[in-house]
Design a protein around this motif. Structure first.
Motif, PDB file in Angstrom:
ATOM      1  N   VAL A   1       0.967  -1.036   0.174  1.00 28.75           N
ATOM      2  CA  VAL A   1      -0.311   0.006  -0.175  1.00 28.75           C
ATOM      3  C   VAL A   1       1.118   1.092  -0.165  1.00 28.75           C
ATOM      4  O   VAL A   1       0.591   2.105  -0.763  1.00 28.75           O
TER       5      VAL A   1
ATOM      6  N   GLN B   1       2.559   1.911  -3.307  1.00 26.92           N
ATOM      7  CA  GLN B   1       2.186   2.323  -4.728  1.00 26.92           C
ATOM      8  C   GLN B   1       1.322   3.345  -4.266  1.00 26.92           C
ATOM      9  O   GLN B   1       1.160   3.670  -5.387  1.00 26.92           O
TER      10      GLN B   1
ATOM     11  N   GLY C   1       4.668  -4.941  -5.848  1.00 30.86           N
ATOM     12  CA  GLY C   1       2.744  -4.777  -6.405  1.00 30.86           C
ATOM     13  C   GLY C   1       4.085  -4.874  -8.483  1.00 30.86           C
ATOM     14  O   GLY C   1       4.930  -4.927  -8.671  1.00 30.86           O
TER      15      GLY C   1
ATOM     16  N   GLU D   1       0.082  -3.493 -11.787  1.00 34.32           N
ATOM     17  CA  GLU D   1      -0.516  -2.768 -10.772  1.00 34.32           C
ATOM     18  C   GLU D   1       0.402  -1.269  -9.897  1.00 34.32           C
ATOM     19  O   GLU D   1       0.193  -0.328 -10.011  1.00 34.32           O
TER      20      GLU D   1
ATOM     21  N   ALA E   1      -1.049   2.243 -10.244  1.00 35.79           N
ATOM     22  CA  ALA E   1      -0.338   3.302  -9.000  1.00 35.79           C
ATOM     23  C   ALA E   1      -0.214   4.850  -9.463  1.00 35.79           C
ATOM     24  O   ALA E   1      -0.467   6.014 -10.011  1.00 35.79           O
TER      25      ALA E   1
ATOM     26  N   ILE F   1      -5.299   5.105  -2.736  1.00 41.07           N
ATOM     27  CA  ILE F   1      -4.826   3.443  -2.339  1.00 41.07           C
ATOM     28  C   ILE F   1      -5.036   2.413  -1.044  1.00 41.07           C
ATOM     29  O   ILE F   1      -4.170   3.223  -0.491  1.00 41.07           O
TER      30      ILE F   1
ATOM     31  N   ILE G   1      -6.501  -2.499  -3.902  1.00 43.62           N
ATOM     32  CA  ILE G   1      -4.804  -3.266  -4.827  1.00 43.62           C
ATOM     33  C   ILE G   1      -6.168  -4.719  -4.601  1.00 43.62           C
ATOM     34  O   ILE G   1      -5.589  -4.889  -5.933  1.00 43.62           O
TER      35      ILE G   1
ATOM     36  N   ARG H   1      -8.312  -4.300  -7.637  1.00 45.76           N
ATOM     37  CA  ARG H   1      -7.475  -4.174  -8.924  1.00 45.76           C
ATOM     38  C   ARG H   1      -6.673  -5.496  -9.544  1.00 45.76           C
ATOM     39  O   ARG H   1      -6.579  -5.962 -10.886  1.00 45.76           O
ATOM     40  N   ARG H   2      -5.988  -6.161  -8.864  1.00 47.73           N
ATOM     41  CA  ARG H   2      -5.866  -7.397  -8.351  1.00 47.73           C
ATOM     42  C   ARG H   2      -6.845  -8.382  -9.079  1.00 47.73           C
ATOM     43  O   ARG H   2      -6.229  -9.150 -10.351  1.00 47.73           O
TER      44      ARG H   2
END
Length: 477
Positions: free
Chosen positions: A184, A187, A244, A248, A252, A267, A272, A275-276
């Motif tokens: 976290v 990113q 990441g 990713e 970001a 974020i 995350i 998004r993944r």
């Protein structure tokens, strides 16, 4: 990419090159990144000067342990510039006043001296970092920064330091705590670096310039190089110090560049994970992951696409010389609307899918090639959809978007009539993103023409990864 045949297993996973780096509110009106295919987040996509200005203002910060060389001068200019940006914009997003870091420290990782950074000796420390304990930023002038500059230019050095300064900003703004997962914080810092780079691209920096064409493309190449290494499921490093994937981290950075620092505040681990999605992160044990590009493997990919999308009129596949009356044929893979035929130049596709790493750190592999095959299949889907052009910039980005949709469909096993099982593996998405940036074929129209901005091409691909077919057709009509 992985292909299994019932009764036997072909191990297929990709290796990567890791370049180690502990790597606002802006003026104007927010504009959709897709409003104009020849723009970048509302700015024209153009080539031009990128790097330290000839008339750059002198650095406002001194550097401890400097050798007085060009690299330290560049780094000091970068930090000075980044600080001026945050001094102007910090309060508008985070409130309160901005506090600069206390000291800048330079070292040579090849020099066996007694220099320390953050309480540690820096011999062999090929890195840059932010030290929370004493609120300092430091960098290796011996190997890391010169390598970055040689591979991607002045702005790669500036971006790494903008990332490190992002850690200072996020701590001042209380965006992170000791319990915040590393991924976290990293990113968020990528995002904050993107926010600063937008300011540079808009022409506001007194020291640097950044073109929205090749200049920004080179920065994205550096972001791809900063991705985590591929790990197997049983590796002891799994879950430790995760930053990441390339997909990713580029995402970001783009959030910050497009939407400013407020997007960086959003974020967190949940975002995350969203998004993944189901994209693979780890490789199964004892698998190497490269699927050799052969006629059979290409047929398997096409069979998988037909199962996933169930087109009423599946495209035909040819390995002969491409001939098409209504489109410019050629390249590693092409689609002909008149005959609904996909043509593959196998030697060219094999060259595209060979594992390699260029000087910038961008690594290619099997899915650099297979994603191009998938993109031509998605042009057949567009042709059968009807009502859309296939030979313009919108079609190029629509193709990238739909290829993102198809990529997600391969996260689950797809078993073909021949008994092969096709499945995406960790690293495949990063290989597709690398290809989209470097050659643009996945984001090209039926004639093989793409848009100039790698930033826009990757954005369109991500839209598909996070969306669906309808979203791609609505966005790029």
């Amino acid at each position: 990419m992985r292909r299994r045949h019932l009764g036997s297993v072909i191990a297929l996973v990709l290796t990567t090159l890791l370049l180690t780096s502990c790597a606002t509110t802006l003026k104007g009106t927010p504009v959709s990144v897709f409003a104009n295919p020849f723009s970048v987040a509302g700015m024209p996509a153009v080539n031009g000067p990128t790097g330290l200005r000839d008339d750059a203002e002198a650095p406002s910060r001194d550097v401890a342990n400097t050798d007085g060389g060009q690299i330290d001068e560049l780094a000091a200019s970068a930090v000075s510039d980044i600080e001026e940006f945050w001094a102007e914009h910090y309060g508008a997003t985070f409130g309160g006043g901005f506090t600069p870091v206390k000291e800048l420290v330079s070292w040579d990782s090849t020099d066996y001296g007694d220099v320390e950074f953050c309480g540690n000796n820096v011999v062999g420390f090929v890195n840059a970092g932010y030290c929370l304990d004493d609120n300092t930023i430091g960098w290796d002038r011996g190997e890391l920064l010169p390598q970055l500059r040689d591979a991607n230019g002045d702005m790669a050095v500036t971006m790494v330091l903008a990332h490190e300064y992002g850690h200072s900003v996020q701590h001042q703004a209380d965006l992170v705590t000791k319990k915040t997962p590393t991924i976290v914080g990293e990113q968020q810092a990528d995002c904050l670096a993107g926010t600063y780079m937008r300011w540079v691209a808009e022409g506001n920096s007194p020291r640097f310039t950044l073109s929205t064409g090749d200049g920004l493309n080179n920065l994205l190449a550096a972001m791809i190089a900063f991705r985590d290494p591929l790990l197997n499921e049983s590796d002891s490093e799994v879950g430790a110090d995760e930053h990441g994937s390339a997909f990713e981290r580029v995402s970001a950075f783009q959030f910050g560049f497009t939407d400013g620092a407020a997007s960086c505040m959003a974020i967190d681990l949940e975002q995350i994970k969203q998004r993944r999605g189901n994209l693979p992160v780890l490789l199964p044990d004892d698998q190497t992951g490269e699927l050799p590009v052969t006629e059979q493997s290409v047929r398997s990919i096409l069979d998988a696409m037909n199962i996933a999308f169930e087109p009423a009129n599946p495209p035909q596949l040819s390995f002969d010389e491409a001939v098409c009356p209504d489109a410019r044929a050629g390249g590693p893979a092409s689609f002909c609307p008149a005959t609904n035929t996909m043509t593959v130049d196998l030697p060219a596709l094999q060259k595209l899918g060979a594992q390699s790493a260029d000087d910038s750190g961008v690594v290619m592999g099997d899915n650099t090639a297979y994603s191009v095959v998938v993109s031509r299949f998605m042009q057949s889907i567009q042709h059968q959809h009807g009502g859309v052009a296939l030979d313009n910039a919108e079609a190029a980005l629509r193709t990238a978007c739909l290829t993102g949709v198809a990529t997600v469909k391969m996260t689950d096993d797809i078993t073909t009539p021949a008994g092969d099982t096709i499945q995406l593996t960790a690293g495949d998405v990063d290989e597709a993103v690398s290809g989209i940036l470097v050659n643009g074929l996945v984001a090209s129209d039926v004639n093989g023409d793409s848009v100039p901005s790698g930033f826009s091409r990757i954005d369109a691909f991500r839209l598909g990864v996070l969306g669906d077919q309808d979203r791609c057709f609505k966005r790029f009509d």
